[in-house]
Write a protein that holds these residues in place. Sequence first.
Motif, PDB file in Angstrom:
ATOM      1  N   ASP A 129     -10.762   4.372   0.557  1.00 31.79           N
ATOM      2  CA  ASP A 129     -10.411   3.800  -0.579  1.00 31.79           C
ATOM      3  C   ASP A 129     -10.203   2.156  -1.003  1.00 31.79           C
ATOM      4  N   LYS A 130      -9.891   1.792   0.004  1.00 32.75           N
ATOM      5  CA  LYS A 130      -9.540   0.411   0.035  1.00 32.75           C
ATOM      6  C   LYS A 130     -10.719  -0.525   0.629  1.00 32.75           C
ATOM      7  N   ARG A 131     -11.817   0.025   0.688  1.00 32.14           N
ATOM      8  CA  ARG A 131     -12.856  -0.958   1.514  1.00 32.14           C
ATOM      9  C   ARG A 131     -13.146  -2.124   0.820  1.00 32.14           C
ATOM     10  N   LYS A 132     -13.155  -1.999  -0.495  1.00 30.15           N
ATOM     11  CA  LYS A 132     -13.293  -3.433  -1.398  1.00 30.15           C
ATOM     12  C   LYS A 132     -12.374  -4.296  -0.898  1.00 30.15           C
ATOM     13  N   SER A 133     -10.966  -4.131  -1.104  1.00 31.74           N
ATOM     14  CA  SER A 133      -9.763  -4.787  -0.807  1.00 31.74           C
ATOM     15  C   SER A 133     -10.152  -5.481   0.691  1.00 31.74           C
TER      16      SER A 133
ATOM     17  N   TYR B 162       0.839  -1.146  -0.078  1.00 31.87           N
ATOM     18  CA  TYR B 162       0.157  -0.110  -0.082  1.00 31.87           C
ATOM     19  C   TYR B 162       0.863   1.292   0.048  1.00 31.87           C
TER      20      TYR B 162
ATOM     21  N   SER C  14      -3.009   5.103  -5.386  1.00 28.56           N
ATOM     22  CA  SER C  14      -4.063   4.947  -5.434  1.00 28.56           C
ATOM     23  C   SER C  14      -5.032   5.014  -7.075  1.00 28.56           C
TER      24      SER C  14
ATOM     25  N   MET D 150      -7.122   6.532   2.635  1.00 27.24           N
ATOM     26  CA  MET D 150      -6.545   5.194   2.169  1.00 27.24           C
ATOM     27  C   MET D 150      -7.597   3.985   2.620  1.00 27.24           C
TER      28      MET D 150
END
Length: 405
Positions: A301-305, A11, A16, A298
């Motif tokens: 933004d990374k909620r899906k991951s 990360y 991003s 961050m």
Amino acid sequence: MNFPLYIAKRYLHAKSSNNAINIITIIALVGVILGAASLFVVLSGFAGLKDFTLQFSTIIDPDLKAETAKGKSFFLTEEETRQLDLIEDVTVYSKVLEERVFIMSDDKSYPSAYIKGVDNNFKKVNTVDSILDQGSWFQDKTNQIVVGSGISFNLSFGVLDYNKAISIYVPKPGKGQITSAEKAFNTVNAVNVGVFSINEKLNDTYVFSPLSLAQRLLNYKPNQISAIEFKLRPVADQELVRARIKQVLGNKVVLKNRVQLNDALYKMLNTENLAVYLIFTLVLIIALFNIIGSIIMMILDKRKSLNTLFNIGVNLNDIRKIFFLQGSLMSIIGGLFGIVIGLTLTLNQLYGPLALKVFITPTLPYPVRIKIINVFIVFFTIAILGILASKIASSRITKSLVQNY
């Protein structure tokens, strides 16, 4: 493999898809770098300024000074002198007599001076040649004196100025009504043979004279003094020497080292150093709010991951640890880069070309000093604040956040 650390590194390096998050992350990292560099430069500058100030304030201070514990003077016996001579780590010592005096030259007067009578060894205890601006040091057992540049200026006399009569007065001890100036004061006439310059306070205060002149002015006996100044060997154990001197002179003296002789100045400089550190730490705290904002952005933004990681069995604490480590790494790496930049700027001020230096005056570069302890202070300050900021940001991750995407 440390899974949270591996993901945190990915990360940290990966860009991003949201350009705004990339910009916020860069701003946060730059803020940490500049904050660390600024703190290091300021601490180095203050360390240099402290040394620069102290070199003028302590230039005539001995390694150890034995001052009278009671009254204005004490008697040094022949036996005590013999025992002091036997202390191996004492290179040389000088007998001193100090007292406040009143100076007159023609129609001008100076009421706030101190005479400091010293013996021949004083030149070995202190580097008097380095403080002389004009003239030379006085000869022993004469009426010659060496005055500060402030006193010389205020009384308008120079070196070997025989057209200016210099008289030094000190009140006579006693009681009763004063009927005449002759009965009220002891007086000696002196010839100025040198002018010294150390700092404004000392230049306006001290008159150096032979010890015999000061003793005659004060009606003191030949073995009656107010202090003894010691110069020690460079490898001497100061505490051991203090104990030996105290054993010889007993409770009639108080022993002080160079720091204790300038206690107020050291306290002021240390307080200012602490204040500067706290102010710049506050600036760093404000800069590290960007780290918190960057990590929270961050996370969003990374909620899906994060949802994928949670579904394949990564627990919530490990997910939090990913962003905690990411923020901590960002702070530590930024701090290290900042220290390198600060160190580069400081080295340039010390050894770089004149065109790239910062000057206090047209000819005097701003003094700086590189201290290893400042490197650790800056690094640990950045690391601790960065870890706290990362902990605050990573704690925003909840089970509902990673589940309900």
